[in-house]
Enzyme design. Structure first.
Site, PDB file in Angstrom:
ATOM      1  N   ALA A 156       2.164  12.911   6.472  1.00 13.42           N
ATOM      2  CA  ALA A 156       2.171  11.560   5.901  1.00 13.42           C
ATOM      3  C   ALA A 156       3.054  11.536   4.663  1.00 13.42           C
ATOM      4  O   ALA A 156       3.322  12.574   4.046  1.00 13.42           O
ATOM      5  CB  ALA A 156       0.750  11.123   5.548  1.00 13.42           C
ATOM      6  N   ASP A 157       3.492  10.336   4.320  1.00 14.28           N
ATOM      7  CA  ASP A 157       4.243  10.143   3.082  1.00 14.28           C
ATOM      8  C   ASP A 157       3.803   8.810   2.490  1.00 14.28           C
ATOM      9  O   ASP A 157       3.717   7.806   3.205  1.00 14.28           O
ATOM     10  CB  ASP A 157       5.750  10.133   3.351  1.00 14.28           C
ATOM     11  CG  ASP A 157       6.549  10.158   2.058  1.00 14.28           C
ATOM     12  OD1 ASP A 157       6.576  11.217   1.404  1.00 14.28           O
ATOM     13  OD2 ASP A 157       7.144   9.122   1.699  1.00 14.28           O
ATOM     14  N   THR A 158       3.509   8.800   1.199  1.00 12.99           N
ATOM     15  CA  THR A 158       2.950   7.619   0.544  1.00 12.99           C
ATOM     16  C   THR A 158       3.846   7.154  -0.587  1.00 12.99           C
ATOM     17  O   THR A 158       4.370   7.964  -1.355  1.00 12.99           O
ATOM     18  CB  THR A 158       1.540   7.924  -0.014  1.00 12.99           C
ATOM     19  OG1 THR A 158       0.689   8.340   1.063  1.00 12.99           O
ATOM     20  CG2 THR A 158       0.940   6.701  -0.685  1.00 12.99           C
TER      21      THR A 158
END
Length: 203
Positions: A78-80
């Site tokens: 994931a990347d936020t």
């Protein structure tokens, strides 16, 4: 990594992230998993690229990189990003940078957007992006500097942690709380359950 919780996995799971928050969220589900972050550097957003497209591209890039080394496993990445208008806020480079970010967020509503990628044991992938609105209280510069001196903002996108000391900055959210922490757990859970990768724990 494993923990008691409501679910158990039927096949190996790898978390393609070194984030302690993401590790805790998966562990709270009761899943056993290994942690292998991708070493790839994150390029800057492309001209005209939306925040959702950017975090999705980063999540896919890092997850696919790790999945190439763990064939037959389910790899989750994931990347936020914290987004104010069209401004994507990453981790602050200095205390002044953190103050600039927090002052810009003060008294306003921003979005936290997380792109996720789940590479399945057969090599297929499920991807998506989840956005949560976050309302911030009006904070004085003295309050923000006192928060920055705790050290917490320095490794956080947008310079705050909703699950930490920075909770005092937030007056409300609309959408997934865990998405703000760094992983849209309900969406990830849906993928894992529907593919039979995890099941409810028995007994």
């Amino acid at each position: 990594m494993t923990n008691s919780g409501p679910f158990t996995n039927r096949s190996p799971i790898v978390l393609a992230s070194g984030s302690p928050r993401r590790r805790e969220l998966l562990a709270d589900l009761g899943l056993a998993f290994d942690v292998h972050p991708s070493p790839l550097d994150e390029p800057a957003p492309e001209s005209g690229e939306s925040p959702a497209d950017y975090v999705l591209r980063m999540a896919e890039m890092k997850t696919m990189d790790v999945a190439g080394r763990f064939r037959g496993a389910t790899v989750i990445g994931a990347d936020t990003a914290v987004v104010l208008g069209n401004r994507i806020m990453g981790k602050p480079e200095s205390r002044l940078d953190a103050l600039d970010m927090l002052a810009a967020l003060s008294g306003r509503t921003h979005q936290v957007v997380t792109g996720f990628c789940v590479v399945l044991p057969d090599g297929g992938a499920v991807t998506g992006a989840v956005s949560t609105d976050v309302d911030m209280r009006v904070s004085t510069e003295a309050e923000l500097m006192a928060y920055i001196r705790t050290g917490e903002p320095m490794d956080k996108a947008g310079a705050y942690a909703i699950q930490g000391v920075g909770t005092f900055l937030v007056t409300g959210i609309r959408g997934s709380y865990t998405n703000v922490v760094g992983l849209p757990v309900a969406r990830i859970l849906e993928v894992l359950l529907s593919r039979g990768i995890i099941v409810p724990r028995q007994g």
